[in-house]
Structures are given as C-alpha cells and as structure tokens.
Design a protein around this motif. Structure first.
Motif, short mmCIF file in Angstrom:
data_model
loop_
_atom_site.label_atom_id
_atom_site.label_comp_id
_atom_site.label_asym_id
_atom_site.label_seq_id
_atom_site.Cartn_x
_atom_site.Cartn_y
_atom_site.Cartn_z
N ALA A 183 7.02 34.49 -14.65
CA ALA A 183 6.34 33.99 -15.85
C ALA A 183 6.68 32.53 -16.13
O ALA A 183 5.82 31.76 -16.58
CB ALA A 183 6.72 34.85 -17.05
N THR A 220 -1.97 37.01 -23.59
CA THR A 220 -0.57 36.91 -23.12
C THR A 220 0.22 38.14 -23.55
O THR A 220 0.96 38.72 -22.75
CB THR A 220 0.10 35.63 -23.69
N LEU A 245 5.29 31.38 -22.59
CA LEU A 245 5.66 32.04 -21.33
C LEU A 245 7.12 31.77 -20.98
O LEU A 245 7.82 32.65 -20.49
CB LEU A 245 4.74 31.57 -20.20
N LEU A 301 -3.22 36.91 -14.99
CA LEU A 301 -2.40 35.77 -15.46
C LEU A 301 -2.65 34.54 -14.58
O LEU A 301 -2.74 33.42 -15.06
CB LEU A 301 -0.91 36.14 -15.43
#
Length: 344
Positions: free
Chosen positions: A191, A99, A154, A142
């Motif tokens: 995101a 991440t 996120l 992702l």
C-alpha cells in the motif's frame, strides 16, 4: 467435498478473478468480486466444523459490506462525473470510500479484524486461496485507480498495517494466525508504494504470493497447524523442514533470498520520493515480523522435541516432495539476482 463440486467452485473463483481483472466498467468489476465471494464460501465451510461455519459467516458479512461500498463509490463517482470507467475515478468522496472498501477486502488495518479469524477457521489450502488469489482482484482495482487515491491516507494505512501485523503476530501459537498477520504486514508494504510506483506493488504481490504458497503447501504436506506440532516434524521430513526455514526467512525479507528484493526496491523508491523517514520506520517495524518468522523457523528446524511431549512422535517419511512445492521453494530462495532486470 464432492470433487465435481470443488471443481465448479474453483472454476467460479478463477472466473470471478478474471472478470474483475479484465473489466474496465465498475459494475463488471463488482460482479466479479461477488462471484469470487460466493465461490470461496463453500470452500471455507466444507469441514462443517462450527469454527469453519463461523469463519464463512464472518467472511460473507465483511465481503458483502466491502462490495456494497465499492458499488456506492462507483455510483457516487458516476453521479458527479458521468463516468463508469474504473480509471476515471475523479470525485474525492468516491476515492475515499473506494480506499476504505478495498482495504476491507484486503484486510488492511484498521479493517483487519476479520482476516485472522477467517483464516483460523479454514483449512491450509483454503487459507492459501484467501491469502493470495482472493487478494488479487482488490489489488488490481487499487492498481487501476492508483493515480486518484490519496498517498497520505495509503501511507497511514500502510504504517498501521506493518506495525499491527508484526505486533499482533508476536504471541500467536497457531500457524494460520501467524500467516494471517504476516499477510497484513506485507499488504502494508504494497500500500505504501502504490501511488508512487504501482508496478512495484504488483511485483511485491507476485513475490509475496509465491513465497506464501511455498510456506502454506509445505505446512500442508507436514500437517502442521500449531507451533507445538511443528516442533515434532523435524524427525519426519528433515529436508522439507530445512527448506521451510529458508522460505520463512525469505518471507521475512532477509538477503540474499527472494523476499529481500521487493523490500529493497520499495525502500529505494521511497528514498527517491524524499520519504526516507517513512522508509526507516517501515524497516524498523518489519523487525517485529522478523521475530515471529524466526520463531516459526526455530520451531521447524532448530528445536528437538522434548522426551515428555504429549504429541505422537512422527516416523521418518522418505516420500518425494511434491514437484510444485519444490519449484515454489526454489523460486522463493534464488530470485534476488533478477533485481537489475526489474529495476531496469
């Protein structure tokens, strides 16, 4: 730059993107990201201006760090689970490192500091590549690892990105820096919904790419790099400036333009997931971005240049608009009616 060299770099860029997007092994994905990075560097530094060289150096260091973290994350996962498959990311430490790595590659807050500086040192066409094509491979990674990632992490990155993207764009006078903060803000919207509806993230990215391409190509055709230059372009290409006004409002997410579609669907999905406070907060923070889009639109169309301006007055230009710009602007304005098809 030599046309043959430019062709080789652009082909390498497409090759790297294709390798990363189509791979299911971490080493192949990493190799694609490296090819991407190495092929964009000459395009950033092609003007040989000190600022362009500085931008290329910053970009190389940041992307090398992010690629190292991607490789480290995949090796850690392989060590604990024996899996090199991208979709089999199971170890929590690997998920956390990945991440962070992809956030650095994308320019999500708090790893966003490099992006406005690099965009400012690049030409408008290279800036367009950095804002769209270069973000596609990390977004794809992702998308493939979305079930393994932490929704709360996120969501935190998303809120910070939308807030800082809007806040830091408020007092900018350079058009490329404004577009950089706009990109950071849009990435926040992508995101936040990633773990709940990954396809919606991809839809948002596609529409963002289309609208950003329309804005960058329009700015490139009217040769505007600063707000003060943008003010004087109305006399030169009034029709193109009027289209730029609408495209900027679409990028801001105002109905009934295309840019409203992803924001509407994301807010709807967050509400379904019992995250109405998050949806409300994101909607309020996007008002910051709306302010600088309106500022750009105001400079492009509504203001008349002062009589005592330091800039040379532009002659009226009746050259036809490039067909690709016309198509992108049209799509950026009229795609809201496809919403029922998308939600179905």
């Amino acid at each position: 730059m030599n046309p043959q060299a430019k062709l080789i770099f652009v082909a390498s860029l497409l090759l790297g993107t294709t390798i990363t997007v189509s791979s299911n092994h971490w080493v192949m994905a990493w190799a694609g990201l490296e090819i991407n990075t190495l092929s964009i560097l000459p395009l950033i530094s092609k003007s040989h201006h000190p600022r362009a060289i500085e931008a290329a150096t910053k970009y190389f260091l940041v992307q090398a760090t992010a690629s190292t973290l991607v490789l480290f994350s995949s090796m850690t996962n392989a060590m604990y689970t024996g899996q090199w498959d991208i979709t089999q990311l199971a170890h929590p430490v690997s998920c956390l490192i990945l991440t962070a790595a992809l956030s650095i590659k994308l320019g999500l807050v708090p790893f966003h500091f490099w992006f406005p500086e690099v965009l400012q040192g690049s030409s408008l066409t290279t800036g367009l590549l950095l804002s769209t094509v270069m973000k596609f491979p990390p977004i794809t990674l992702l998308y493939m690892t979305a079930p393994s990632l932490s929704p709360s992490l996120l969501a935190t990155l998303a809120i910070l990105s939308v807030a800082l993207g809007g806040w830091m764009g408020l007092n900018q006078t350079q058009v490329r820096k404004i577009m950089a903060f706009s990109s950071i803000s849009h990435l926040g919207w992508m995101a936040v919904i990633l773990t709940y509806d990954p396809k919606l993230t991809l839809l948002n990215f596609y529409l963002y790419t289309m609208m950003t391409a329309a804005v960058f190509l329009t700015l490139n055709s009217i040769k505007a790099l600063k707000l003060s230059t943008l003010i004087t372009t109305w006399a030169k290409t009034p029709s193109l400036n009027a289209a730029l006004l609408l495209t900027l409002l679409s990028l801001a997410g105002l109905p009934p333009l295309t840019g409203f579609l992803p924001k509407w669907l994301i807010i709807q999905e967050l509400t379904k997931q019992d995250m109405a406070p998050m949806a409300t907060l994101l909607s309020l923070l996007s008002l910051l971005g709306l302010f600088f889009y309106l500022r750009l639109a105001y400079c492009a169309t509504i203001t008349l240049p002062p009589h005592t301006t330091n800039h040379v007055k532009q002659w009226y230009n009746n050259k036809p608009v490039n067909a690709s710009v016309a198509v992108l602007i049209t799509l950026s304005l009229i795609m809201l009616p496809i919403a029922p098809l998308v939600s179905a």
